[in-house]
Structure formats: C-alpha cells, structure tokens
Design a protein around this motif. Structure first.
Motif, PDB file in Angstrom:
ATOM      1  N   MET A   1      23.288  13.388 -42.589  1.00  0.00           N
ATOM      2  CA  MET A   1      23.663  14.645 -43.256  1.00  0.00           C
ATOM      3  C   MET A   1      24.652  14.767 -44.143  1.00  0.00           C
ATOM      4  O   MET A   1      24.992  15.628 -44.978  1.00  0.00           O
ATOM      5  CB  MET A   1      24.071  15.567 -41.955  1.00  0.00           C
ATOM      6  N   LEU A   2      25.555  13.550 -43.962  1.00  0.00           N
ATOM      7  CA  LEU A   2      26.699  13.492 -44.842  1.00  0.00           C
ATOM      8  C   LEU A   2      26.267  13.569 -46.289  1.00  0.00           C
ATOM      9  O   LEU A   2      27.117  14.292 -47.231  1.00  0.00           O
ATOM     10  CB  LEU A   2      27.515  12.328 -44.794  1.00  0.00           C
ATOM     11  N   ALA A   4      24.151  15.289 -48.045  1.00  0.00           N
ATOM     12  CA  ALA A   4      23.945  16.680 -48.544  1.00  0.00           C
ATOM     13  C   ALA A   4      25.381  17.427 -48.657  1.00  0.00           C
ATOM     14  O   ALA A   4      25.463  18.125 -49.896  1.00  0.00           O
ATOM     15  CB  ALA A   4      23.464  17.515 -47.440  1.00  0.00           C
ATOM     16  N   VAL A   5      26.250  16.995 -47.978  1.00  0.00           N
ATOM     17  CA  VAL A   5      27.605  17.653 -48.251  1.00  0.00           C
ATOM     18  C   VAL A   5      28.182  17.372 -49.617  1.00  0.00           C
ATOM     19  O   VAL A   5      28.798  18.072 -50.358  1.00  0.00           O
ATOM     20  CB  VAL A   5      28.567  17.385 -46.988  1.00  0.00           C
ATOM     21  N   LEU A   8      26.683  18.619 -52.395  1.00  0.00           N
ATOM     22  CA  LEU A   8      26.971  20.147 -52.749  1.00  0.00           C
ATOM     23  C   LEU A   8      28.402  20.045 -53.335  1.00  0.00           C
ATOM     24  O   LEU A   8      28.620  20.727 -54.326  1.00  0.00           O
ATOM     25  CB  LEU A   8      27.188  20.803 -51.256  1.00  0.00           C
ATOM     26  N   MET A  12      29.071  21.609 -57.023  1.00  0.00           N
ATOM     27  CA  MET A  12      29.691  22.764 -57.343  1.00  0.00           C
ATOM     28  C   MET A  12      31.363  22.416 -58.297  1.00  0.00           C
ATOM     29  O   MET A  12      31.663  23.278 -58.907  1.00  0.00           O
ATOM     30  CB  MET A  12      30.229  23.379 -55.990  1.00  0.00           C
TER      31      MET A  12
ATOM     32  N   PRO B  98      20.927  21.586 -43.825  1.00  0.00           N
ATOM     33  CA  PRO B  98      21.420  20.285 -43.388  1.00  0.00           C
ATOM     34  C   PRO B  98      23.047  20.154 -43.651  1.00  0.00           C
ATOM     35  O   PRO B  98      23.853  19.621 -42.806  1.00  0.00           O
ATOM     36  CB  PRO B  98      21.016  19.203 -44.403  1.00  0.00           C
ATOM     37  N   ALA B  99      23.477  20.986 -44.633  1.00  0.00           N
ATOM     38  CA  ALA B  99      24.957  20.717 -45.111  1.00  0.00           C
ATOM     39  C   ALA B  99      25.793  21.617 -43.934  1.00  0.00           C
ATOM     40  O   ALA B  99      26.743  20.980 -43.547  1.00  0.00           O
ATOM     41  CB  ALA B  99      25.220  21.507 -46.513  1.00  0.00           C
ATOM     42  N   TYR B 101      24.939  21.960 -41.132  1.00  0.00           N
ATOM     43  CA  TYR B 101      24.798  21.154 -39.631  1.00  0.00           C
ATOM     44  C   TYR B 101      25.792  20.206 -39.795  1.00  0.00           C
ATOM     45  O   TYR B 101      26.376  19.810 -38.800  1.00  0.00           O
ATOM     46  CB  TYR B 101      23.451  20.490 -39.623  1.00  0.00           C
ATOM     47  N   ALA B 102      25.780  19.239 -40.819  1.00  0.00           N
ATOM     48  CA  ALA B 102      26.972  18.428 -40.830  1.00  0.00           C
ATOM     49  C   ALA B 102      28.197  18.774 -40.679  1.00  0.00           C
ATOM     50  O   ALA B 102      29.101  18.266 -40.298  1.00  0.00           O
ATOM     51  CB  ALA B 102      26.715  17.585 -42.289  1.00  0.00           C
ATOM     52  N   MET B 103      28.461  19.922 -41.266  1.00  0.00           N
ATOM     53  CA  MET B 103      30.032  20.538 -41.175  1.00  0.00           C
ATOM     54  C   MET B 103      30.142  21.082 -39.747  1.00  0.00           C
ATOM     55  O   MET B 103      31.351  21.144 -39.410  1.00  0.00           O
ATOM     56  CB  MET B 103      30.080  21.599 -42.157  1.00  0.00           C
ATOM     57  N   LEU B 114      36.723  19.539 -45.810  1.00  0.00           N
ATOM     58  CA  LEU B 114      35.414  19.938 -46.547  1.00  0.00           C
ATOM     59  C   LEU B 114      35.002  21.363 -46.627  1.00  0.00           C
ATOM     60  O   LEU B 114      34.326  21.966 -47.577  1.00  0.00           O
ATOM     61  CB  LEU B 114      34.107  19.493 -45.730  1.00  0.00           C
ATOM     62  N   PHE B 118      34.157  25.132 -50.184  1.00  0.00           N
ATOM     63  CA  PHE B 118      33.237  26.038 -50.152  1.00  0.00           C
ATOM     64  C   PHE B 118      34.169  27.657 -50.057  1.00  0.00           C
ATOM     65  O   PHE B 118      33.632  28.548 -50.680  1.00  0.00           O
ATOM     66  CB  PHE B 118      32.414  26.100 -48.801  1.00  0.00           C
ATOM     67  N   PRO B 159      27.718  28.386 -51.370  1.00  0.00           N
ATOM     68  CA  PRO B 159      28.940  28.486 -50.696  1.00  0.00           C
ATOM     69  C   PRO B 159      28.796  29.381 -49.547  1.00  0.00           C
ATOM     70  O   PRO B 159      29.354  29.165 -48.250  1.00  0.00           O
ATOM     71  CB  PRO B 159      29.919  28.704 -51.611  1.00  0.00           C
TER      72      PRO B 159
END
Lengths: 282, 234
Positions: A1-2, A4-5, A8, A12, B98-99, B101-103, B114, B118, B159
């Motif tokens: 999942m990391l 994806a972050v 992102l 941005m 997924p983002a 969820y990860a966070m 992180l 956002f 975001p």
C-alpha cells in the motif's frame, strides 16, 4: 500500500516543484516547447513584486477576502445561533441553505452576473419595486464592481460558516447557560462570557479556512468580471492566470503563483503555531 | 443575540414562530435560486419584461428543449462534463482507496508526516496547479484531451478524498484482519473481502464529493478543456 502513497505525494508535489523550477527561468511562448529558457534566478519574483499591477492587485485581494469573511462570518453566525435554538423544520431549512454552497461556482457566478445586469437584472427590478429607478450595470462600473462581487461571494460563503459554527454551538453544554441564568446573567453576558470563549477554536478554524479559500478564489470572479472593469476586481489569482495563459509569460506566472501561495501558507503556519502554544499552556 | 436553548417547557407551542421566521429568512436567502429556476421556464417576452414578473405566467420548457437538449454543442458539453466527472471519480476512488488504507494502518509517527502534504494540497490555489500542469501536459501532448482534464481534476479531488476516507478505515478494528489471516486469508484477500465492504459508506461519500467537485470545477480545466462545459440554461 505504501507505493500508492508515495505515488500520490509525488504526483501532487511535482507540480509545485515544477512551478518553482519555472519561476526561476525566463520562460515564454517561444522557448517553452523548444526548451533552453535562460536561468534568471529570482528576477521573475522581483519583476512581479515591483510591477505597477502587483500592489493594487494585492489590495483588491485583501479587500475581497476580508470583506467577504467579515460578512460571511457574522451573517453565518447569526444563522447558526438562530438554528441552534432548535425549532420544528430547522434541520430541513439548514439543508436548503446548503444547496447554495454546493452550487458549482460557474452557476452561482452566472446567476449573480445576471442579477446585476443593467436593463433586466433582478437587482434593478427590485430597486424599481422600491421606487428607485436605475439602469445601472453594476459589474461594468469600476466603482461598484468589487462590492458587487463581494456581495455575491458572501452569499455563496454564508452556508459554509453557518455549518461549522452551528456544529460548534451544538457542542456547548446547556448546563453552562443554565448555571449562568441562575447567577442572573443576561443574554448579552451569556453570549460574551460563555458563547465566545467556548467558540474560540471553532471561530478561528472557520476564519482560517474561509481566508484560505477566499484568498485563492478564482472561478467566481473570473466568470463575473474576468478581473475588470479597468482591473477593479483583478485579484491575484486572476493576475496569475492572465500572466500565464493570456500573455504566456510562464516564468512570471509561476513566480506570481508562488507569491499567491505564500500568503495563506504563512497564515496557516502562524495558526498552527498559535494553537500549539495555546494547547501547551493549558 | 442569545444562543441559550430555551427551557423545555412549552417547547412546540412556543417555537413555531421561530419556524415562521426561519422560513422567511431562508426564503430570502435562496431567492436568487428561485429566480434562476423560474427564469429558465419563462417565455422570451416575459424574460425581458420590465418590471419582471415574480411568478412565471406560462410554463415554457423551450429553453430546456431547444437550448439544452436540441443543441448539439450543448449536449456535447454535457457529455464532456459527464465523461470527465465520471472518469475523475473512478480514478480518485482507485487511488484514494489504497492510499487512505495505508495511511490508516501505518505507524503513528509516519502518518502525521504523510498527512501534512494532503492538508497543504487543500490550500493550493487551483491556479498553482493549473500552471505547471499546463506546462507538463503540453510536453506530453495531453492538452485538449479528456485524459488531461481527468488527471488535472483528480489532483484536485484526491487530497480531500484521502482525508475524508482515512477515518472510515480507522474505525475498522485491526483484529478483524488478523482474524482473517489466522483463517488463511492473504493481506489482499482480507482487504478486498473484509475491509472494503465495511468502508462502503465512506467510498460512496468520497465518490459523490469527487463527482460534485469535478462537475463544478472550471478553473483547473479551462486552459485545456476540450470544449467548455456549462451546466445550465439560459
């Protein structure tokens, strides 16, 4: 999942970095696609800050932002306090007000453009109804356009302030007011010594969010006046747009965009710092 | 201005007058909307009548029939808006699910770090994103394409979507996933079979918001929108 972050964040923040990159080069229509724009350091910033248009534009942006906020907030507060008294249908009426808030900016701006129009506008019709006959075209008069745009923006913003402040008011325990009544406090005293102190965090947050959103407002002004007449409503975001997409001076535009970003960012940092200090002092 | 809740005695009997005041106030507040809707069903003569008529005398749906549904350009714009809004909503959900969820599952020290980008992204003036996007897109040939507009609008919606979605994941106890893995499910199976169905309300919320935000946006797209989208007549 990391991943994806990470994706992102890169997605941005790359644009931001790219704006900064553009802002230190002398980029224009000719060398933009071809590449090879000369590096000129902070010259774009200097040029924009010292250009004759910058200061008036900043002043207009501040008048627009603070004027909008003042009325959005006080009227929003009045509505919130009114709804907080809890009466039949109040939830339904609040929901109706929110419709204004979710209206696309293009729609509300066109709507107001047309309220303000000269010969068949709603405003002039209303004034005529009161016995004042005028053919004033509000948005093409340089003395009135800014006020007209602010009024439209206040209308759009009231529900947002009302929503947040109402939630805050709901959170004040009624026992506080009951205790104050027993001690003989009047409505004004209760408002000053209970409502305001209890609402301080909510008020500050609402004002900050409102400021940030209003300071960068673009759509509503662009649709209503495009910054005119005679630059009377030329806020910073419109100045950036014109530099970049009308004159295609992308380097200058990028520098101006960063200046536009710097002001709300600075305020947010001050706000976070103040809050942290306040929390640690408790 | 007193905001003290009135005593509970005589509640309903005393408060209907507030409802009446409320209806008047809200009525005044949304009057411009009323005007927009009535104007859209007025005949041309009535539209420019001076003084204007407060209530339309005839219901005239020509504005909708001719200007909107009978106008190829307008229908195309409407189609563009639908395509772009749906595309953005789908892409936002694909990335945010997924983002967020990860966070929600990462260790505390990292989430703060992180989450900040956002939040900052929420502050960005649309124009700050539009400018570098335009520069980038023109190098990749994305200006004036649907893909370009969808990408740009996703940057706007994402975001917010992640911030709204995260608490929904936080509300799901870790034990559920652990129980699934004890039963032999892989991490992905646990995510798709157990977590995802539980956050469905969050996904719906985010999807609706992404759609509405995109539908109303014009700034991020105006420099490269295939054909201007507008949403209402006249």
């Amino acid at each position: 999942m990391l991943p994806a972050v990470l994706f992102l964040v890169a997605f941005m923040f790359y644009p931001l970095a790219y704006t900064f990159y553009l802002s230190v080069f002398d980029v224009n229509a000719a060398n933009f696609i071809r590449g090879g724009a000369p590096f000129i350091g902070l010259q774009n910033y200097g040029e924009f800050l010292s250009s004759p248009g910058f200061f008036p534009s900043l002043v207009i942006t501040l008048i627009f932002t603070l004027g909008s906020l003042l009325f959005q907030h006080t009227i929003g507060f009045a509505f919130a306090a009114f709804f907080n008294r809890g009466f039949p249908l109040s939830g339904f009426l609040r929901a109706i007000m929110l419709v204004v808030w979710v209206l696309p900016a293009v729609v509300s701006a066109s709507l107001w453009r047309w309220i303000y129009s000269g010969s068949y506008g709603l405003l002039n019709a209303f004034l005529g109804f009161l016995g004042i006959h005028t053919e004033e075209a509000w948005l093409t008069n340089p003395n009135l356009a800014l006020i007209a745009v602010i009024v439209a923006n206040v209308w759009v913003g009231i529900p947002f302030h009302m929503l947040l402040l109402y939630a805050g008011l709901q959170g004040i325990p009624s026992s506080l007011y009951e205790a104050a009544s027993i001690d003989g406090a009047g409505p004004w005293q209760k408002f000053r010594s209970i409502t305001i102190p209890m609402m301080r965090p909510v008020i500050l947050t609402t004002l900050l969010l409102g400021f940030v959103h209003t300071f960068k407002a673009f759509d509503i002004i662009y649709v209503m006046t495009s910054g005119g007449p005679a630059s009377a409503t030329n806020v910073l975001s419109i100045a950036v747009y014109q530099l970049s997409f009308n004159y295609f001076r992308l380097g200058d535009g990028a520098a101006a965009a960063n200046i536009l970003l710097a002001i709300p960012l600075f305020l947010s940092i001050v706000y976070l710092w103040l809050r942290r200090r306040e929390e640690s002092s408790l | 201005m007193s905001v003290a809740p009135a005593p509970r005695v005589h509640r309903t009997r005393r408060k209907w007058h507030l409802t009446a005041i409320g209806i008047v106030l809200v009525g005044l507040f949304i009057f411009p909307l009323y005007w927009m809707i009535t104007t859209s069903v007025k005949t041309p003569d009535e539209l420019f009548a001076s003084p204007p008529t407060w209530v339309p005398t005839h219901l005239d749906l020509d504005n909708y029939a001719i200007t909107v549904f009978g106008n190829a350009q307008m229908m195309r714009s409407l189609g563009n808006s639908v395509l772009i809004s749906v595309g953005t909503t789908v892409l936002t959900l694909l990335l945010a699910t997924p983002a967020a969820y990860a966070m929600a599952r990462l260790r505390l020290r990292w989430t703060g770090l992180l989450l900040l980008p956002f939040l900052v992204a929420q502050l960005l003036p649309a124009i700050n994103v539009a400018l570098p996007m335009f520069a980038l897109f023109s190098q990749f040939g994305l200006v004036n394409t649907y893909q370009g507009v969808i990408l740009a609008d996703t940057v706007n919606a994402l975001p917010f979507a992640v911030i709204v979605l995260r608490p929904f994941y936080l509300g799901i106890p870790r034990e559920l996933e652990e129980a699934a893995s004890v039963d032999g499910a892989t991490r992905f199976q646990a995510f798709f079979r157990i977590v995802l169905p539980l956050v469905r309300p969050g996904l719906v919320t985010v999807g609706v918001f992404a759609f509405v935000m995109t539908w109303g946006s014009s700034c991020s797209a105006s420099p490269w929108r295939p054909s201007r989208s507008s949403s209402r007549s006249p």
